[in-house]
Motif scaffolding. Structure first.
Motif, mmCIF file in Angstrom:
data_model
loop_
_atom_site.group_PDB
_atom_site.id
_atom_site.type_symbol
_atom_site.label_atom_id
_atom_site.label_comp_id
_atom_site.label_asym_id
_atom_site.label_seq_id
_atom_site.Cartn_x
_atom_site.Cartn_y
_atom_site.Cartn_z
ATOM 1 N N TYR A 91 63.788 7.268 64.052
ATOM 2 C CA TYR A 91 62.656 7.920 65.440
ATOM 3 C C TYR A 91 63.929 8.465 65.604
ATOM 4 C CZ TYR A 91 59.447 10.410 68.567
ATOM 5 O OH TYR A 91 58.546 11.408 69.481
ATOM 6 N N VAL A 92 64.349 7.684 66.213
ATOM 7 C CA VAL A 92 66.055 7.370 67.200
ATOM 8 C C VAL A 92 66.656 8.627 66.671
ATOM 9 C CG1 VAL A 92 67.956 6.617 68.496
ATOM 10 C CG2 VAL A 92 65.249 5.233 68.291
ATOM 11 N N LEU A 114 58.785 16.577 75.177
ATOM 12 C CA LEU A 114 60.760 16.321 75.486
ATOM 13 C C LEU A 114 61.269 15.908 76.406
ATOM 14 C CD1 LEU A 114 62.303 18.913 73.171
ATOM 15 C CD2 LEU A 114 62.122 16.516 72.121
ATOM 16 N N ASP A 115 59.985 15.904 78.084
ATOM 17 C CA ASP A 115 59.746 15.325 78.899
ATOM 18 C C ASP A 115 59.610 13.913 79.229
ATOM 19 O OD1 ASP A 115 57.216 16.117 78.179
ATOM 20 O OD2 ASP A 115 56.632 16.565 79.892
ATOM 21 N N GLN A 116 59.687 13.436 78.045
ATOM 22 C CA GLN A 116 59.205 11.722 78.915
ATOM 23 C C GLN A 116 60.195 11.405 77.814
ATOM 24 O OE1 GLN A 116 55.729 11.729 76.195
ATOM 25 N NE2 GLN A 116 54.318 12.600 77.303
ATOM 26 N N PRO A 117 60.148 10.130 77.963
ATOM 27 C CA PRO A 117 61.429 9.084 77.509
ATOM 28 C C PRO A 117 61.098 8.565 76.130
ATOM 29 C CG PRO A 117 60.249 8.328 79.589
ATOM 30 C CD PRO A 117 59.627 8.658 79.258
ATOM 31 N N LEU A 118 62.552 8.561 75.416
ATOM 32 C CA LEU A 118 62.367 8.364 73.795
ATOM 33 C C LEU A 118 61.420 7.351 73.673
ATOM 34 C CD1 LEU A 118 63.501 8.900 71.107
ATOM 35 C CD2 LEU A 118 65.338 7.217 72.048
ATOM 36 N N LEU A 119 61.420 5.768 74.295
ATOM 37 C CA LEU A 119 60.176 5.495 73.881
ATOM 38 C C LEU A 119 59.221 5.533 74.142
ATOM 39 C CD1 LEU A 119 59.804 2.220 73.254
ATOM 40 C CD2 LEU A 119 60.333 1.220 75.284
ATOM 41 N N TRP A 154 54.023 8.841 69.502
ATOM 42 C CA TRP A 154 53.624 8.758 67.857
ATOM 43 C C TRP A 154 53.467 7.919 66.403
ATOM 44 C CZ3 TRP A 154 55.737 6.333 63.521
ATOM 45 C CH2 TRP A 154 55.609 7.057 62.757
ATOM 46 N N LEU A 155 53.806 6.747 67.604
ATOM 47 C CA LEU A 155 52.772 4.972 67.086
ATOM 48 C C LEU A 155 51.511 5.250 66.850
ATOM 49 C CD1 LEU A 155 54.235 2.711 65.255
ATOM 50 C CD2 LEU A 155 54.526 1.882 67.655
ATOM 51 N N THR A 156 50.848 6.137 67.922
ATOM 52 C CA THR A 156 49.879 5.341 68.504
ATOM 53 C C THR A 156 48.948 6.219 67.281
ATOM 54 O OG1 THR A 156 49.950 4.658 70.429
ATOM 55 C CG2 THR A 156 47.836 5.498 70.164
ATOM 56 N N GLY A 157 49.504 7.812 67.162
ATOM 57 C CA GLY A 157 48.704 8.348 66.499
ATOM 58 C C GLY A 157 48.463 7.909 64.987
ATOM 59 N N ALA A 158 50.341 7.512 64.578
ATOM 60 C CA ALA A 158 50.153 7.353 63.262
ATOM 61 C C ALA A 158 49.332 6.148 62.993
ATOM 62 C CB ALA A 158 51.552 6.554 62.487
ATOM 63 N N ALA A 159 48.851 4.850 64.086
ATOM 64 C CA ALA A 159 48.162 3.873 63.426
ATOM 65 C C ALA A 159 46.153 4.403 63.480
ATOM 66 C CB ALA A 159 48.199 3.027 64.796
ATOM 67 N N GLY A 160 46.574 5.356 64.073
ATOM 68 C CA GLY A 160 44.968 6.249 63.756
ATOM 69 C C GLY A 160 44.860 6.020 62.366
ATOM 70 N N CYS A 161 45.321 6.392 61.414
ATOM 71 C CA CYS A 161 44.885 6.381 59.882
ATOM 72 C C CYS A 161 45.115 5.151 59.375
ATOM 73 C CB CYS A 161 46.558 6.469 59.127
ATOM 74 S SG CYS A 161 48.009 8.003 59.373
#
Length: 508
Positions: free
Chosen positions: A24-25, A59-64, A70-77
């Motif tokens: 991601y980075v 894009l207005d949020q910090p990278l972390l 994104w990780l929260t959405g992926a964990a929903g899988c």
């Protein structure tokens, strides 16, 4: 075993977590996703488009913070509620990934299975024929295939494996020069593979040459390539040959009980195919699955009733023989549908672009042919490199095992070479090959990115490539997530398989 699996799952989770963060980075620093919007001439439209893109990709949020979202959405899988974000074209990545996975996994699975079966088989024969002409030829071809660029192979396959082959199928005659060439090639290959003294080699070469020449002349005379089919007689002969061959590998032909169980299962499969002939004219995958389960059940029953003291061997041999007989019947139906399918696609039976003919509909067998012929060329392109590696790994592992003390002890006890090779050497030789299988699956998916590009497949490779080109992070992360999870799963399965291959290994 349970503790081992739990420990590996926990380690795999943190490995995936670290890997996704690194990717991601890297993707966040790979380019500016707003760059294409700077060329909009109208300032108001440009500002609106940039604001929309910033809101879409956060894009207005910090990278972390973006990564955690994104990780929260992926964990929903894990609970069936995947949210992998949207592309810059405002398409749902989860939906696109689901469509692409079906196409890519069909390609990768076929390539992996064929590469494993062919590579392991040829590797074992090469080890048993060490330092013979066959061994040298296999070694040369393995290094040749391994060094070939996959994109170059794919282009050659399109030219010679599709375009020119389709032209030849329009009038499939076999020239005399081709018959002579294939006859000589068959003689050389078979005498090298079977080995022996000079007299045995000459007899093998002569029989192979005569059989190849007679077969090619017969196929040319009856125009088999224009109207291919096996026919009931050949189906029966091939099915019985499977029963004899599997019995030879599992227990040896002297064990009549195992042979009778295999033959009984094959007979049941053939009788069942004749009884179900009206249904098999246009079946569904559910019917094919039920037939497969019926063959497995028949094999287990036949092995149990006829196996006597060798019931485990009889059951294994019977099930394998029945499944191979079922595959032979399946192949006969597929070949029988070839002519009608060829007419519907104007004779271009080997596809060069795409994973199937657009809007194609027909019988079950015609649809299967359409999807399978689209798989032929990209599968061959993916197989070559994996096949070469499996051959080398299997040969090296088999040679190492054959020199072990327990193998020499087995020979000293008077066991047959077949028993020594199949029961004692083969299982232990598979351990390093199993390790490579887990790694190779991820590598094949990576190779599919190039293969899909050449053959115009709309799979995960296209999704990944478009994401990189457009500096679109969500599709790239979706591709990486699927690939990483599959690699982790296959590594876990490989570790569990070790305990089956070698009981001395205790996973706990």
């Amino acid at each position: 075993m349970g503790v081992f699996i739990a420990r590996r799952v926990i380690i795999s989770f943190f490995t995936l977590l670290a890997a996704t963060f690194v990717v991601y980075v890297l993707m966040a620093n790979a380019g500016d996703p707003l760059e294409e919007l700077y060329g909009i001439s109208d300032q108001a439209q440009q500002d609106a488009a940039i604001e929309g893109r910033i809101a879409l990709l956060n894009l207005d949020q910090p990278l972390l913070q973006r990564y955690l979202g994104w990780l929260t959405g992926a964990a929903g899988c894990l609970v069936g509620a995947c949210d992998l974000g949207q592309t810059i074209a405002q398409q749902d990545v989860t939906e696109l990934l689901g469509q692409a996975m079906a196409s890519t996994l069909r390609l990768v699975t076929a390539a992996t299975i064929l590469a494993v079966i062919l590579g392991v088989t040829v590797g074992i024969v090469s080890a048993l024929r060490q330092y013979t002409g066959f061994d040298y030829a296999v070694t040369f071809l393995a290094f040749l295939f391994f060094s070939l660029p996959i994109f170059w192979v794919a282009v050659l396959l399109k030219e010679f494996g599709a375009i020119r082959l389709n032209d030849w199928l329009a009038d499939p005659g076999i020239p005399v020069a081709v018959i002579v060439g294939l006859t000589l090639l068959a003689a050389v290959v078979w005498q090298a593979a079977l080995g022996g003294n000079r007299r045995r080699r000459l007899i093998t070469a002569g029989v192979a040459a005569a059989a190849t020449a007679a077969t090619l002349i017969y196929l040319d005379a009856v125009e088999w390539f224009a109207r291919p089919a096996l026919g009931p007689v050949l189906v029966v002969v091939i099915s019985l040959a499977w029963a004899v061959g599997i019995t030879f590998l599992v227990s040896g032909l002297r064990n009549r009980r195992v042979l009778y169980a295999s033959l009984a299962t094959v007979a049941a499969a053939l009788v069942g195919s004749m009884v179900l002939a009206p249904v098999l004219e246009n079946p569904t995958w559910l019917i094919i699955l039920l037939c497969t389960l019926g063959i497995v059940l028949a094999g287990l029953v036949a092995g149990y009733l006829l196996g006597g003291l060798d019931r485990p061997q009889a059951m294994r041999a019977a099930v394998l023989s029945g499944l191979l007989a079922g595959m032979t019947v399946f192949t006969d139906y597929v070949l029988a549908a070839f002519s009608s399918y060829s007419d519907r696609v104007a004779g271009r039976v080997i596809a060069t672009i795409g994973s199937g003919t657009p809007n194609f509909s027909g019988t079950f067998w015609e649809v299967f042919l359409d999807q399978t012929t689209a798989l032929v060329l990209p599968t061959l392109a993916l197989i070559l490199i994996s096949f070469a590696t499996y051959v080398r790994y299997t040969r090296a592992s088999m040679l190492e095992v054959l020199n072990m003390d327990y193998v020499r002890t087995a020979r000293a006890k008077g066991l047959t070479e077949r028993t020594v090779t199949v029961r004692h050497a083969f299982r232990n030789a598979l351990i390093p090959v199993t390790t490579y299988m887990a790694i190779d699956f991820g590598a094949v998916i990576g190779g599919a990115v190039i293969t899909e590009t050449v053959f115009g497949w709309s799979g995960m490779g296209a999704l990944f490539r478009n994401g990189l080109n457009n500096v679109d992070p969500n599709p790239v992360m979706g591709f990486f997530l699927v690939t990483a999870v599959l690699v982790v799963i296959f590594n876990l399965l490989a570790d569990i398989l070790y305990a089956y291959l070698d009981p001395r290994i205790r996973l706990s």
